[in-house]
Write a protein that holds these residues in place. Structure first.
Motif, PDB file in Angstrom:
ATOM      1  N   SER A  84       0.595  -1.094   0.152  1.00 43.28           N
ATOM      2  CA  SER A  84      -0.141  -0.017   0.169  1.00 43.28           C
ATOM      3  C   SER A  84       0.772   1.227  -0.001  1.00 43.28           C
ATOM      4  O   SER A  84       0.141   2.398  -0.089  1.00 43.28           O
ATOM      5  CB  SER A  84      -0.689  -0.008   1.227  1.00 43.28           C
ATOM      6  N   GLY A 108       2.690   1.821  -2.301  1.00 37.19           N
ATOM      7  CA  GLY A 108       2.430   1.922  -3.808  1.00 37.19           C
ATOM      8  C   GLY A 108       4.002   2.278  -4.228  1.00 37.19           C
ATOM      9  O   GLY A 108       4.802   1.965  -4.048  1.00 37.19           O
ATOM     10  N   SER A 109       4.040   3.727  -4.565  1.00 40.10           N
ATOM     11  CA  SER A 109       5.078   4.107  -5.675  1.00 40.10           C
ATOM     12  C   SER A 109       5.979   4.799  -4.956  1.00 40.10           C
ATOM     13  O   SER A 109       6.898   5.509  -5.628  1.00 40.10           O
ATOM     14  CB  SER A 109       4.578   4.654  -6.856  1.00 40.10           C
ATOM     15  N   GLN A 157      -4.288  -0.443 -16.897  1.00 38.95           N
ATOM     16  CA  GLN A 157      -3.375  -0.798 -16.114  1.00 38.95           C
ATOM     17  C   GLN A 157      -2.847   0.629 -15.328  1.00 38.95           C
ATOM     18  O   GLN A 157      -2.549   0.718 -14.174  1.00 38.95           O
ATOM     19  CB  GLN A 157      -2.398  -1.689 -16.677  1.00 38.95           C
ATOM     20  N   ALA A 173      -5.392   2.287 -13.295  1.00 39.42           N
ATOM     21  CA  ALA A 173      -5.563   1.671 -12.274  1.00 39.42           C
ATOM     22  C   ALA A 173      -4.534   1.761 -11.187  1.00 39.42           C
ATOM     23  O   ALA A 173      -4.694   1.742  -9.968  1.00 39.42           O
ATOM     24  CB  ALA A 173      -6.197   0.167 -12.373  1.00 39.42           C
ATOM     25  N   ARG A 174      -3.261   1.627 -11.689  1.00 37.93           N
ATOM     26  CA  ARG A 174      -2.213   1.337 -10.737  1.00 37.93           C
ATOM     27  C   ARG A 174      -1.337   2.444 -10.385  1.00 37.93           C
ATOM     28  O   ARG A 174      -0.631   2.514  -9.598  1.00 37.93           O
ATOM     29  CB  ARG A 174      -1.234   0.194 -11.235  1.00 37.93           C
ATOM     30  N   GLY A 175      -1.469   3.441 -11.122  1.00 33.61           N
ATOM     31  CA  GLY A 175      -0.496   4.674 -10.981  1.00 33.61           C
ATOM     32  C   GLY A 175      -1.542   5.916 -10.695  1.00 33.61           C
ATOM     33  O   GLY A 175      -2.685   5.959 -10.420  1.00 33.61           O
ATOM     34  N   GLN A 176      -0.676   6.911 -10.310  1.00 27.83           N
ATOM     35  CA  GLN A 176      -1.550   8.317 -10.110  1.00 27.83           C
ATOM     36  C   GLN A 176      -1.332   9.227 -10.936  1.00 27.83           C
ATOM     37  O   GLN A 176      -0.372   9.748 -11.580  1.00 27.83           O
ATOM     38  CB  GLN A 176      -0.797   8.822  -8.721  1.00 27.83           C
ATOM     39  N   LEU A 201       4.150   5.786 -11.344  1.00 29.77           N
ATOM     40  CA  LEU A 201       3.874   4.174 -11.602  1.00 29.77           C
ATOM     41  C   LEU A 201       4.604   3.634 -10.640  1.00 29.77           C
ATOM     42  O   LEU A 201       5.859   4.083 -10.324  1.00 29.77           O
ATOM     43  CB  LEU A 201       4.117   3.838 -12.746  1.00 29.77           C
ATOM     44  N   PRO A 202       4.274   2.589  -9.873  1.00 35.36           N
ATOM     45  CA  PRO A 202       4.985   1.492  -9.089  1.00 35.36           C
ATOM     46  C   PRO A 202       5.974   0.824 -10.000  1.00 35.36           C
ATOM     47  O   PRO A 202       5.837   0.633 -11.129  1.00 35.36           O
ATOM     48  CB  PRO A 202       4.007   0.483  -8.591  1.00 35.36           C
ATOM     49  N   ASP A 251       5.073  -1.793 -12.420  1.00 33.43           N
ATOM     50  CA  ASP A 251       4.290  -1.339 -13.847  1.00 33.43           C
ATOM     51  C   ASP A 251       5.099  -0.616 -14.810  1.00 33.43           C
ATOM     52  O   ASP A 251       4.917  -0.730 -15.967  1.00 33.43           O
ATOM     53  CB  ASP A 251       2.913  -0.421 -13.094  1.00 33.43           C
TER      54      ASP A 251
END
Ligand SMILES: Nc1nc2c(ncn2[C@@H]2O[C@H](COP(=O)(O)OP(=O)(O)OP(=O)(O)O)[C@@H](O)[C@H]2O)c(=O)[nH]1
Ligand SMILES: [Mg+2]
Length: 414
Positions: free
Chosen positions: A188, A190-191, A375, A378-381, A398-399, A402
């Motif tokens: 959580s 995240g990046s 993707q 959903a996964r990035g800001q 992005l993480p 990804d």
């Protein structure tokens, strides 16, 4: 009394090892009366020391009224038993001493569970002391007492062994649960770029962490002041990152400990960058760097990107050349956590690396690859989004994984 063998394959000089052993003994609350050494090709397989040396140790121990022999190696269960019987004193090996220190210093449940698991695994085949160990855990009383003198009957031993195995099983389960929870917590994050401080014990990792983040973690001139992992948020040049401080390493760190500290060391394995902190003023610098690298290899973190941080610059003999010493060890940053020297350069380096790896990237994803676009969303800001003829243009944080998967769509700057 300390006992050390000068063996051909020893890590470090015997004198330095015994000095470190005395420091470990002191940390565990023992007073060192004397150190006995002997040069040998290999330890005696039966009792670690030969007959003559055993007599010498026993006589000196009696003269000095020593109550315990601490051996600078890991003993096999039978060596420990035979030596203990021969000198008629409690014998503790280096591993047991380190485990004892860890068990006294462990303050969180995770650290306590990890140490207890390591201790039980190490003590199980050394069944004579098993009994003292378990009674200490349950009674909460300080250890001590002679393992041989209070030898319990065979039946009691079997019971103790079974209880120990059950306890090991429980602890393993609990640690697996903690690790799973930690993994969720880490995901959580995240990046955010994460840097982890690693290094030999007492080199100044916690002091550096305090200086960089304004925390007040325990930092003291003792071995193994830190046993947990602590993570703090740090903002440099507008760039956010996480910095974590964790347990220090030592040469010949017991394998049982390394294995059971899996959860604490997860921070190290998963960091984007390791800051390998060393004490530039230590006469044992080479040995300490080698010991840290050996532990990193053991926990499979040796391929992580690493930056060397040469700390305690203020303590280096003015006649010595710090740049030269750093260059001999692959180069890195020269700092003093105590005086603050070099810390701005370290902050700038961290911010630069965080930005390069975790700053926003620009992607141009063709409409044909709707999955990739989904993707990224959903996964990035997402910071900006424009629909163009060639696809959707996103500026997004992005993480790392990804970023790797979407690498084909990254628009190279300039
Ligand atoms: N002279 C000098 N001493 C320092 C410096 N940084 C730390 N120390 C001292 O070194 C000792 C150990 O510092 P810690 O920060 O506890 O070291 P650590 O690496 O976290 O040690 P463990 O948690 O035991 O592994 C303390 O006495 C600090 O005051 C420095 O830059 N210069
Ligand atoms: Mg520390």
């Amino acid at each position: 009394m300390l006992v050390g063998l000068d063996l051909p394959d020893l890590h470090g000089g015997l004198a330095e090892r015994l000095e470190e052993l005395a420091l470990l003994a002191d940390t565990a609350g023992c007073d060192t009366l004397a150190a006995v050494t002997q040069a040998r090709d290999k330890p005696d397989t039966r009792a670690y020391l030969g007959k003559g040396k055993i007599e010498e140790v026993a006589a000196l121990a009696e003269e000095l009224e020593a109550t315990m022999i601490i051996v600078d190696s890991e003993l096999t269960p039978s060596q420990a038993r035979n030596l203990e019987e021969a000198v008629n004193l409690r014998v503790v090996d280096r591993t047991q001493l380190i485990l004892e220190i860890f068990s006294r210093r462990a303050s969180t449940r995770l650290a306590r569970d990890q140490v207890e698991l390591a201790q039980l695994q190490y003590e199980l085949p050394r069944f004579r002391r098993m009994w003292t160990h378990l009674s200490r855990i349950e009674g909460g009383a300080r250890g001590g007492g002679s393992g041989t003198a209070r030898g319990p009957g065979e039946r009691q031993l079997e019971v103790d062994r079974r209880r120990a195995r059950e306890r090991i099983h429980r602890l393993r389960q609990r640690l697996q649960e903690s690790e799973a929870q930690k993994a969720v917590a880490n995901a959580s994050r995240g990046s955010i770029f994460t840097a982890s401080l690693v290094g030999y014990t007492n080199v100044g990792k916690s002091t550096l962490m305090n200086a960089l983040t304004g925390t007040e973690l325990l930092a003291e001139n003792r071995l193994f002041a830190t046993l947990d992992a602590t993570t703090r948020r740090l903002t440099v040049d507008g760039q956010e990152l996480l910095l974590s401080d964790t347990v220090g390493f030592i040469r010949d760190l017991p394998h049982a400990l390394v294995a059971s500290f899996h959860a604490t060391l997860a921070e190290v394995r998963e960091a984007d960058l390791l800051l390998h902190v060393v004490d530039i003023a230590s006469p044992e610098l080479d040995e300490q760097i080698a010991a840290v690298r050996a532990v990193l290899t053991e926990i499979e973190a040796h391929e992580q990107p690493t930056l060397m941080v040469f700390n305690k610059l203020d303590a280096l003999d003015p006649g010595l050349d710090p740049e030269g010493i750093a260059a001999r060890h692959g180069g890195g940053l020269l700092v003093s956590a105590q005086t603050g020297e070099g810390l701005d350069a370290l902050r700038a380096e961290l911010a630069g690396r965080a930005r390069a790896e975790h700053g926003p990237v620009e992607l141009l994803i063709p409409y044909s690859d709707a999955r990739a676009a989904a993707q990224a969303e959903a996964r990035g800001q997402v910071q900006s989004r424009e629909y163009e003829d060639g696809g959707v243009r996103l500026v997004v944080v992005l993480p790392a994984e990804d970023r790797a998967r979407l690498a084909d769509y990254v628009v190279q700057p300039g």
